[in-house]
Motif scaffolding. Structure first.
Motif, mmCIF file in Angstrom:
data_model
loop_
_atom_site.group_PDB
_atom_site.id
_atom_site.type_symbol
_atom_site.label_atom_id
_atom_site.label_comp_id
_atom_site.label_asym_id
_atom_site.label_seq_id
_atom_site.Cartn_x
_atom_site.Cartn_y
_atom_site.Cartn_z
ATOM 1 N N UNK A 113 48.221 20.340 58.055
ATOM 2 C CA UNK A 113 48.827 19.063 58.208
ATOM 3 C C UNK A 113 47.732 17.905 57.468
ATOM 4 N N UNK A 114 46.498 18.175 57.988
ATOM 5 C CA UNK A 114 45.651 17.317 57.650
ATOM 6 C C UNK A 114 45.451 17.238 55.870
ATOM 7 N N UNK A 115 45.490 18.418 55.257
ATOM 8 C CA UNK A 115 45.353 18.546 53.858
ATOM 9 C C UNK A 115 46.648 18.350 52.966
ATOM 10 N N UNK A 116 47.535 18.302 53.674
ATOM 11 C CA UNK A 116 49.011 17.967 53.109
ATOM 12 C C UNK A 116 48.986 16.446 53.363
ATOM 13 N N UNK A 117 48.484 15.726 54.283
ATOM 14 C CA UNK A 117 48.375 14.265 54.409
ATOM 15 C C UNK A 117 47.500 13.812 53.448
ATOM 16 N N UNK A 118 46.578 14.509 53.225
ATOM 17 C CA UNK A 118 45.323 13.845 52.207
ATOM 18 C C UNK A 118 45.705 14.315 50.700
ATOM 19 N N UNK A 119 46.909 14.881 50.381
ATOM 20 C CA UNK A 119 47.290 15.057 49.256
ATOM 21 C C UNK A 119 46.491 16.178 48.317
ATOM 22 N N UNK A 120 45.918 17.076 49.207
ATOM 23 C CA UNK A 120 44.950 18.127 48.700
ATOM 24 C C UNK A 120 45.933 19.405 48.297
ATOM 25 N N UNK A 121 46.810 19.402 49.326
ATOM 26 C CA UNK A 121 48.069 20.542 49.147
ATOM 27 C C UNK A 121 49.397 19.748 48.825
ATOM 28 N N UNK A 122 50.181 20.676 48.423
ATOM 29 C CA UNK A 122 51.690 20.483 48.160
ATOM 30 C C UNK A 122 52.480 21.744 48.669
ATOM 31 N N UNK A 123 53.734 21.605 49.141
ATOM 32 C CA UNK A 123 54.843 22.622 49.495
ATOM 33 C C UNK A 123 54.880 23.558 48.171
ATOM 34 N N UNK A 124 54.704 24.806 48.304
ATOM 35 C CA UNK A 124 54.775 25.724 47.387
ATOM 36 C C UNK A 124 56.179 26.020 46.934
ATOM 37 N N UNK A 184 42.621 28.354 46.629
ATOM 38 C CA UNK A 184 42.157 29.463 45.697
ATOM 39 C C UNK A 184 42.947 29.552 44.386
ATOM 40 N N UNK A 185 44.033 28.767 44.409
ATOM 41 C CA UNK A 185 45.002 29.070 42.946
ATOM 42 C C UNK A 185 46.345 29.425 43.660
ATOM 43 N N UNK A 186 46.352 30.427 44.509
ATOM 44 C CA UNK A 186 47.780 30.955 44.797
ATOM 45 C C UNK A 186 48.346 30.172 46.352
ATOM 46 N N UNK A 187 49.602 30.309 46.144
ATOM 47 C CA UNK A 187 50.101 29.975 47.321
ATOM 48 C C UNK A 187 49.982 30.640 48.616
#
Length: 422
Positions: free
Chosen positions: A411-422, A388-391
């Motif tokens: 974990x799935x979305x981090x591994x898929x490079x959809x998310x990043x650490x805020x 949604x745009x916010x951490x």
């Protein structure tokens, strides 16, 4: 199937303030006026004192940065072109082996580049939106503002020289003068809105004749000045009393013709349009072709009236999304974040990521620029919160029963490079 739009709507990320700031660096008018009066229509000259950054564009790529690329970054073709007297110099004249451990022969040799540049050749650093950090970020931000994929080249021209003869581009450009001064002569199109398959070389005589006439715009760009040119407008540029460095940001916009191409591709579904021509038809006889042409046009018209906008949008998305990559990720840092993930970890969406959520019964499909991730439908609220745009704190994700499920999804979305650490 139900589509759930991201914040920007219909697969386009919401435009943050950095995106509008990036556009403001290139044009001296408000975005709405630029869109209405200039976008795809007429050139716009913006002087440095009309733009918000008094330092100009050296933060994006300076002459010292260009030297760094040419001498210490192992640059390879096709990330460098060299032009002299309106012609491209064969790459073999400035490439070779990089020495021990780097024997591949397409590497740029700095001493040969020096020889050519000192002799009056223009250096064209290509694909800088992929190789230079400041331009990677700027291109992504500007691309979000205009809603189109971009590319960036840099042109380094010795004093008094001109790299290319008068020509036109098949894409819009923003010209950003970084260093030195360059004299630009702009003429109206000989072919308005040319497609990529309609380069200027096929109309060289018309281009030359028009270039001999009065210019629509005759200006010298100084450091910090910017110029917007729609595709098709003729232009030539000559460095003045000192060497010149400018950036050209190319806008690879889709056209109505792209829609025509996708419509025709989908028209293969229509049996009438797949019909074989009659046996023995003389293809060289217009009278023999006329009834078949009439029937084909009628069938095509009938099919076009039934065309599904959703199907066309899906095909255009497949063209456009891969052309505008999201923000780079750091694989090592991302892997470390995976190992350290817990309920208190805060995550944010990868910058510039385009996505759609499509509900499909008991599953939800997260459609990305290069793949589709299928998840249980119960994950939809959490995915929307994450993108949604916010951490978001992993332990606060909605719609899931416990932290174990939340961690599995994160974990799935981090591994898929959809998310990043805020």
């Amino acid at each position: 199937m139900t589509d759930i739009d991201p914040p920007g709507g219909h697969g386009r990320p919401a435009a943050p303030s950095v995106a509008t700031d990036a556009l403001a660096r290139c044009v001296c008018v408000e975005p709405a006026k630029f869109a209405a009066a200039h976008w795809g229509r007429t050139p716009l000259l913006s002087r440095a004192d009309e733009l918000p950054n008094p330092a100009g564009f050296t933060d994006l790529l300076s002459p010292a940065d260009a030297d760094e690329l040419l001498s210490r970054r192992g640059l390879r073709t096709p990330f460098l072109r060299i032009a002299r007297d309106g012609q491209l110099v064969p790459a073999a004249r400035f490439t070779g082996s990089g020495g021990a451990g780097a024997e591949i022969g397409d590497q740029v040799l700095d001493e040969r580049v020096l020889e050519l540049y000192a002799g009056g050749a223009t250096l064209v650093l290509q694909g800088l939106h992929r190789t230079w950090p400041a331009l990677i970020d700027f291109t992504r931000e500007l691309g979000t503002a205009v809603g189109q994929p971009l590319q960036v080249n840099a042109y380094l021209t010795p004093a008094g020289n001109q790299g290319f003869a008068t020509h036109y581009d098949t894409h819009d450009v923003f010209v950003l003068q970084v260093d030195g001064r360059k004299h630009w002569r702009i003429h109206p199109p000989v072919l308005p809105d040319p497609l990529e398959k309609q380069p200027w070389g096929g109309r060289a005589d018309e281009v030359a004749a028009t270039a001999d006439g009065p210019a629509a715009l005759d200006v010298v760009l100084a450091p910090g000045d910017a110029l917007y040119l729609p595709r098709g407008w003729l232009h030539s540029a000559q460095a003045q009393e000192s060497a010149s460095l400018h950036l050209t940001v190319g806008v690879r916009a889709l056209t109505r013709y792209a829609m025509v191409e996708e419509l025709l591709a989908l028209a293969a579904e229509d049996q009438r349009l797949r019909a074989t021509l009659p046996f023995g038809t003389d293809l060289s006889d217009p009278d023999a072709i006329e009834p078949e042409l009439t029937e084909t046009v009628e069938a095509l018209r009938d099919w076009l009236l039934r065309a599904d906008p959703a199907a066309i949008a899906a095909r255009l998305r497949q063209r456009a999304w891969p052309a505008a990559r999201p923000a780079p990720i750091r694989p090592l840092a991302q892997a470390a974040a995976l190992a350290a993930l817990d309920a208190d970890t805060r995550l944010a969406p990868r910058g510039g990521l385009r996505w759609r959520l499509a509900e499909r019964g008991d599953r939800v499909a997260l459609v990305l620029f290069d793949r589709t991730i299928t998840l249980p439908a119960s994950c939809a609220p959490a995915v929307r919160a994450l993108l949604g745009g916010e951490s978001v704190r992993v332990g606060d994700l909605p719609g899931l029963d416990d932290d174990a499920d939340r961690l599995t999804l994160a974990r799935r979305l981090l591994r898929e490079a959809v998310l990043v650490p805020a």
